[in-house]
Design a protein around this motif. Structure first.
Motif, PDB file in Angstrom:
ATOM      1  N   PRO A  91      22.148  -5.038  27.635  1.00 43.46           N
ATOM      2  CA  PRO A  91      22.204  -6.389  27.399  1.00 43.46           C
ATOM      3  C   PRO A  91      21.336  -7.059  26.369  1.00 43.46           C
ATOM      4  O   PRO A  91      20.379  -6.538  26.178  1.00 43.46           O
ATOM      5  CB  PRO A  91      21.648  -6.981  29.028  1.00 43.46           C
ATOM      6  N   GLU A  92      21.688  -8.105  25.810  1.00 42.23           N
ATOM      7  CA  GLU A  92      20.677  -8.879  24.950  1.00 42.23           C
ATOM      8  C   GLU A  92      20.028 -10.074  25.603  1.00 42.23           C
ATOM      9  O   GLU A  92      18.993 -10.313  25.278  1.00 42.23           O
ATOM     10  CB  GLU A  92      21.515  -9.879  23.788  1.00 42.23           C
ATOM     11  N   ALA A  93      20.833 -10.422  26.769  1.00 44.58           N
ATOM     12  CA  ALA A  93      20.059 -11.513  27.804  1.00 44.58           C
ATOM     13  C   ALA A  93      20.430 -11.239  29.255  1.00 44.58           C
ATOM     14  O   ALA A  93      21.530 -10.625  29.501  1.00 44.58           O
ATOM     15  CB  ALA A  93      20.583 -12.894  27.670  1.00 44.58           C
ATOM     16  N   ILE A  94      19.405 -11.410  30.053  1.00 42.91           N
ATOM     17  CA  ILE A  94      19.422 -10.809  31.333  1.00 42.91           C
ATOM     18  C   ILE A  94      19.196 -12.242  32.433  1.00 42.91           C
ATOM     19  O   ILE A  94      18.019 -12.575  32.281  1.00 42.91           O
ATOM     20  CB  ILE A  94      18.543 -10.016  31.865  1.00 42.91           C
ATOM     21  N   VAL A  95      20.131 -12.608  33.070  1.00 47.98           N
ATOM     22  CA  VAL A  95      19.661 -13.767  33.721  1.00 47.98           C
ATOM     23  C   VAL A  95      19.592 -13.432  35.272  1.00 47.98           C
ATOM     24  O   VAL A  95      20.514 -12.896  35.822  1.00 47.98           O
ATOM     25  CB  VAL A  95      20.981 -14.831  33.513  1.00 47.98           C
ATOM     26  N   HIS A  96      18.318 -13.688  35.745  1.00 43.78           N
ATOM     27  CA  HIS A  96      17.924 -13.007  36.989  1.00 43.78           C
ATOM     28  C   HIS A  96      17.883 -14.299  38.044  1.00 43.78           C
ATOM     29  O   HIS A  96      17.137 -14.864  38.211  1.00 43.78           O
ATOM     30  CB  HIS A  96      16.560 -12.343  36.626  1.00 43.78           C
ATOM     31  N   PHE A  97      19.027 -13.991  38.881  1.00 49.35           N
ATOM     32  CA  PHE A  97      19.253 -14.852  40.098  1.00 49.35           C
ATOM     33  C   PHE A  97      18.899 -14.070  41.411  1.00 49.35           C
ATOM     34  O   PHE A  97      18.985 -14.433  42.596  1.00 49.35           O
ATOM     35  CB  PHE A  97      20.667 -15.362  40.298  1.00 49.35           C
ATOM     36  N   SER A 134      14.606   0.783  28.546  1.00 47.22           N
ATOM     37  CA  SER A 134      16.140   0.620  27.930  1.00 47.22           C
ATOM     38  C   SER A 134      16.366  -0.350  26.975  1.00 47.22           C
ATOM     39  O   SER A 134      17.234  -0.085  25.999  1.00 47.22           O
ATOM     40  CB  SER A 134      17.009   0.612  29.211  1.00 47.22           C
ATOM     41  N   CYS A 135      15.859  -1.405  26.991  1.00 49.45           N
ATOM     42  CA  CYS A 135      16.387  -2.503  25.881  1.00 49.45           C
ATOM     43  C   CYS A 135      15.351  -3.527  25.876  1.00 49.45           C
ATOM     44  O   CYS A 135      15.292  -4.607  26.231  1.00 49.45           O
ATOM     45  CB  CYS A 135      17.519  -3.245  26.587  1.00 49.45           C
ATOM     46  N   PRO A 136      14.005  -3.204  25.315  1.00 46.36           N
ATOM     47  CA  PRO A 136      12.644  -3.802  25.236  1.00 46.36           C
ATOM     48  C   PRO A 136      12.885  -5.286  24.420  1.00 46.36           C
ATOM     49  O   PRO A 136      12.089  -6.039  24.666  1.00 46.36           O
ATOM     50  CB  PRO A 136      11.845  -2.880  24.402  1.00 46.36           C
ATOM     51  N   ASP A 137      13.957  -5.646  23.780  1.00 47.43           N
ATOM     52  CA  ASP A 137      14.004  -6.598  22.999  1.00 47.43           C
ATOM     53  C   ASP A 137      14.908  -7.722  23.662  1.00 47.43           C
ATOM     54  O   ASP A 137      15.180  -8.840  23.300  1.00 47.43           O
ATOM     55  CB  ASP A 137      14.759  -6.396  21.648  1.00 47.43           C
ATOM     56  N   ALA A 138      15.632  -7.145  24.776  1.00 47.31           N
ATOM     57  CA  ALA A 138      16.374  -8.194  25.623  1.00 47.31           C
ATOM     58  C   ALA A 138      15.601  -9.522  26.295  1.00 47.31           C
ATOM     59  O   ALA A 138      14.321  -9.286  26.672  1.00 47.31           O
ATOM     60  CB  ALA A 138      17.022  -7.457  26.913  1.00 47.31           C
ATOM     61  N   HIS A 139      16.044 -10.567  26.517  1.00 48.45           N
ATOM     62  CA  HIS A 139      15.597 -11.781  26.889  1.00 48.45           C
ATOM     63  C   HIS A 139      15.740 -12.031  28.237  1.00 48.45           C
ATOM     64  O   HIS A 139      16.773 -12.091  28.553  1.00 48.45           O
ATOM     65  CB  HIS A 139      15.754 -13.018  25.833  1.00 48.45           C
ATOM     66  N   ILE A 140      14.710 -12.024  29.222  1.00 49.65           N
ATOM     67  CA  ILE A 140      14.904 -12.379  30.443  1.00 49.65           C
ATOM     68  C   ILE A 140      14.957 -13.912  30.737  1.00 49.65           C
ATOM     69  O   ILE A 140      13.780 -14.434  30.344  1.00 49.65           O
ATOM     70  CB  ILE A 140      13.506 -11.622  31.491  1.00 49.65           C
ATOM     71  N   VAL A 141      15.921 -14.228  31.436  1.00 48.02           N
ATOM     72  CA  VAL A 141      15.782 -15.731  31.855  1.00 48.02           C
ATOM     73  C   VAL A 141      15.960 -15.741  33.333  1.00 48.02           C
ATOM     74  O   VAL A 141      16.990 -15.131  33.813  1.00 48.02           O
ATOM     75  CB  VAL A 141      17.302 -16.379  31.236  1.00 48.02           C
ATOM     76  N   ASN A 281      18.942 -20.060  23.058  1.00 48.24           N
ATOM     77  CA  ASN A 281      17.796 -20.400  22.279  1.00 48.24           C
ATOM     78  C   ASN A 281      16.457 -19.421  22.597  1.00 48.24           C
ATOM     79  O   ASN A 281      15.670 -19.955  23.519  1.00 48.24           O
ATOM     80  CB  ASN A 281      17.152 -21.787  22.386  1.00 48.24           C
ATOM     81  N   PRO A 282      16.452 -18.257  22.606  1.00 52.55           N
ATOM     82  CA  PRO A 282      15.568 -17.115  23.334  1.00 52.55           C
ATOM     83  C   PRO A 282      13.905 -17.491  23.060  1.00 52.55           C
ATOM     84  O   PRO A 282      13.714 -17.993  22.077  1.00 52.55           O
ATOM     85  CB  PRO A 282      16.002 -15.743  22.919  1.00 52.55           C
ATOM     86  N   ALA A 283      13.376 -17.006  24.127  1.00 54.53           N
ATOM     87  CA  ALA A 283      12.049 -16.864  23.817  1.00 54.53           C
ATOM     88  C   ALA A 283      11.355 -15.934  22.711  1.00 54.53           C
ATOM     89  O   ALA A 283      12.439 -15.038  22.336  1.00 54.53           O
ATOM     90  CB  ALA A 283      11.224 -16.690  25.012  1.00 54.53           C
ATOM     91  N   GLU A 284      10.539 -16.228  22.043  1.00 55.49           N
ATOM     92  CA  GLU A 284       9.892 -15.270  20.879  1.00 55.49           C
ATOM     93  C   GLU A 284       9.490 -14.029  21.826  1.00 55.49           C
ATOM     94  O   GLU A 284       9.176 -13.979  23.100  1.00 55.49           O
ATOM     95  CB  GLU A 284       8.826 -16.111  20.341  1.00 55.49           C
ATOM     96  N   SER A 285       9.461 -12.878  21.012  1.00 51.89           N
ATOM     97  CA  SER A 285       8.675 -11.764  21.475  1.00 51.89           C
ATOM     98  C   SER A 285       7.221 -11.993  22.073  1.00 51.89           C
ATOM     99  O   SER A 285       6.418 -12.648  21.029  1.00 51.89           O
ATOM    100  CB  SER A 285       8.594 -10.533  20.401  1.00 51.89           C
ATOM    101  N   GLY A 286       6.701 -11.729  23.100  1.00 51.95           N
ATOM    102  CA  GLY A 286       5.237 -11.997  23.494  1.00 51.95           C
ATOM    103  C   GLY A 286       5.450 -13.379  24.116  1.00 51.95           C
ATOM    104  O   GLY A 286       4.212 -13.722  24.738  1.00 51.95           O
ATOM    105  N   GLU A 287       6.420 -14.123  24.280  1.00 52.53           N
ATOM    106  CA  GLU A 287       6.203 -15.506  24.609  1.00 52.53           C
ATOM    107  C   GLU A 287       6.847 -15.662  26.156  1.00 52.53           C
ATOM    108  O   GLU A 287       7.766 -15.339  26.519  1.00 52.53           O
ATOM    109  CB  GLU A 287       7.222 -16.369  23.772  1.00 52.53           C
TER     110      GLU A 287
END
Ligand code: NAD
Ligand code: USQ
Length: 393
Positions: A91-97, A134-141, A281-287
């Motif tokens: 995934p590029e984005a993971i929405v965690h509900f 597995s996908c360190p650049d993915a954005h967690i929402v 509009n993803p968060a930056e790396s480290g943000e």
């Protein structure tokens, strides 16, 4: 984008997954169907009949001609499931509900308090480690909650607070004073996620969401089999959703205590849009970015009076009742929370008008025969008598 929706069988996750699929994203859902077990455990059912997750996904695919990938598994108890899912789907984005969402459930007893924190905190930690692998650049929402802040006597900022102390300054996570073991689990998640951003460079958006109301979205309306799991009972139902159903059954609206408890609220349609804005509009790396996700503030008594007014105009006979508050919470307090970040990203809120309440009442009337009035009065107290010393519980 490739978007993974954790908890995609739930009240918010299912409509979100369909919404992203409708926008043309490649969507995967993960869920362990735990909510269906918790419902059965305490003997409650959603207002509308809900098909199995597999048949909802098939129905969506028939209607929309779009595919949704499905992963059935437990993110808290089976870390291998999480690693292999991320490895496979990338995934590029993971929405965690995917968490236990109820404050009263978490306050029922020791077992449910521990189960809530175990499920919620460990699920998020497994996600962090699997993502890193597995996908360190993915954005967690991540779905957090406004209740993490509690009701402080100062303005609530969006996640961070600039502090001056003894002549020095720093930017700290906003101090938290949550009101249940459930809300506390979200605070623990926030701290773990902020640590992951600071130490590993993860990118995370923590959505401190207010109380959600509403029954329908554009996608659930396409077919009855696509309905979402709407609750009105005292454990899983949220306050406005409960008041609407109470009005339809002629049960006095259950205002806990004085009713001055003020919270942030939003329409379920705005949940979908806010999550979309965060993903696009993803968060930056480290943000570690925190957005307060609500559109309006109301007190409980204001909501009860609104439902009473609208229901009365539709010929329903509705009373309000101030019942003993089963919770330990402030009933008359300052509450001023900031929520400008989503508006800056382009959110146009669906506000709570008489028409919105009227439509919710109409939908509840359609399903009136399924309403069980026994489930309305609260049955979990925050503060129960201390057991005598020789009883082991
Ligand atoms: P829900 O219970 O309907 O959905 C949660 C889903 O996650 C369920 O389908 C459940 O089976 C799944 N799940 C739970 N634990 C899991 C695990 N360990 N592994 C895999 N799947 C798991 O809840 P909801 O109302 O849709 O809320 C979704 C999220 O939003 C929750 O994190 C909740 O705390 C948060 N939230 C909800 C509201 C609201 O008013 N509904 C407001 C603020 C925040
Ligand atoms: N309340 C009543 N009468 C009722 C039900 C609730 O007066 O019949 C009061 C409660 O005492 C509380 C307020 O309404 O003061 C909100 O209660 P709620 O059950 O609607 O919401 P809460 O327990 O806070 O939890 C819900 C969701 C949870 C989410 C949270 C957002 O279940 O997943 O995290 O809303 S927030 O409240 O902003 O933290």
């Amino acid at each position: 984008m490739r978007i993974l929706v954790l908890g995609g069988d739930g009240y918010l996750g299912w409509p979100t997954a369909m919404y992203f699929s409708a926008q043309g994203h490649e969507v995967a859902i993960a869920d362990n169907l735990a909510k269906r077990y918790w419902e059965a455990e305490i003997g409650v059912e959603p207002l509308m009949p809900i098909r199995t997750l597999q048949s909802r996904v098939s129905r969506w695919e028939e209607i929309s001609n779009k595919h949704i990938n499905l992963f059935i598994g437990d993110i808290a108890e089976n870390h291998r499931f999480v690693y292999s899912m991320l490895e496979e789907f990338q995934p590029e984005a993971i929405v965690h509900f995917a968490e236990q969402p109820s404050a009263p459930y978490s306050m029922h007893d020791r077992e449910k308090a521990v189960a809530t924190q175990r499920n919620n905190v460990l699920g998020t930690m497994n996600l962090m480690f699997a993502l890193r692998h597995s996908c360190p650049d993915a954005h967690i929402v991540k779905l957090g909650t406004m209740g993490e802040y509690g009701t402080p006597n100062i303005d609530i900022e969006e996640g961070w607070l600039d502090v001056k102390h003894n002549g020095r300054k720093d930017r700290m996570l906003y101090p938290k004073k949550p009101g249940s073991f459930y809300h506390l689990s979200k605070v623990h998640d926030s701290h773990n996620l902020e640590f992951g951003c600071r130490i590993w460079g993860m990118r995370v958006t923590d959505l401190n969401q207010g109380v959600v109301y509403g029954i329908e979205t554009d996608e659930t309306l396409l077919d009855r089999d696509l309905s979402t799991s709407f609750h009105y009972d005292s454990i899983f139902g949220t306050v406005l959703n409960r008041f609407v159903v109470q009005a339809v059954t002629g049960t006095p609206l259950t205002v806990y205590g004085k009713g001055g408890q003020t919270r942030g609220f939003l329409n379920i349609r705005d949940t979908l849009r806010c999550v979309e804005l965060a993903v696009l509009n993803p968060a930056e790396s480290g943000e570690f970015r925190v957005f307060n996700q609500f559109t309006e503030q109301f007190s409980v008594i204001e909501l009860a009076e609104l439902v009473q007014k609208v229901a009365t105009s539709k010929g329903l006979d509705v009373e309000l009742e101030h019942i003993e508050n089963p919770r330990v919470e402030q009933e008359d307090h300052y509450f001023n929370a900031k929520n400008s970040k989503f508006v800056e990203l382009g959110l146009e809120p669906h506000l709570l008008t008489d028409e919105v309440v009227s439509h919710m009442i109409d939908v509840a009337i359609e399903h009136k025969e399924r309403i069980d009035k026994q489930l309305i009065l609260p049955n979990v107290k925050w503060c129960f008598p201390t057991p005598t010393r020789n009883i082991l519980v």
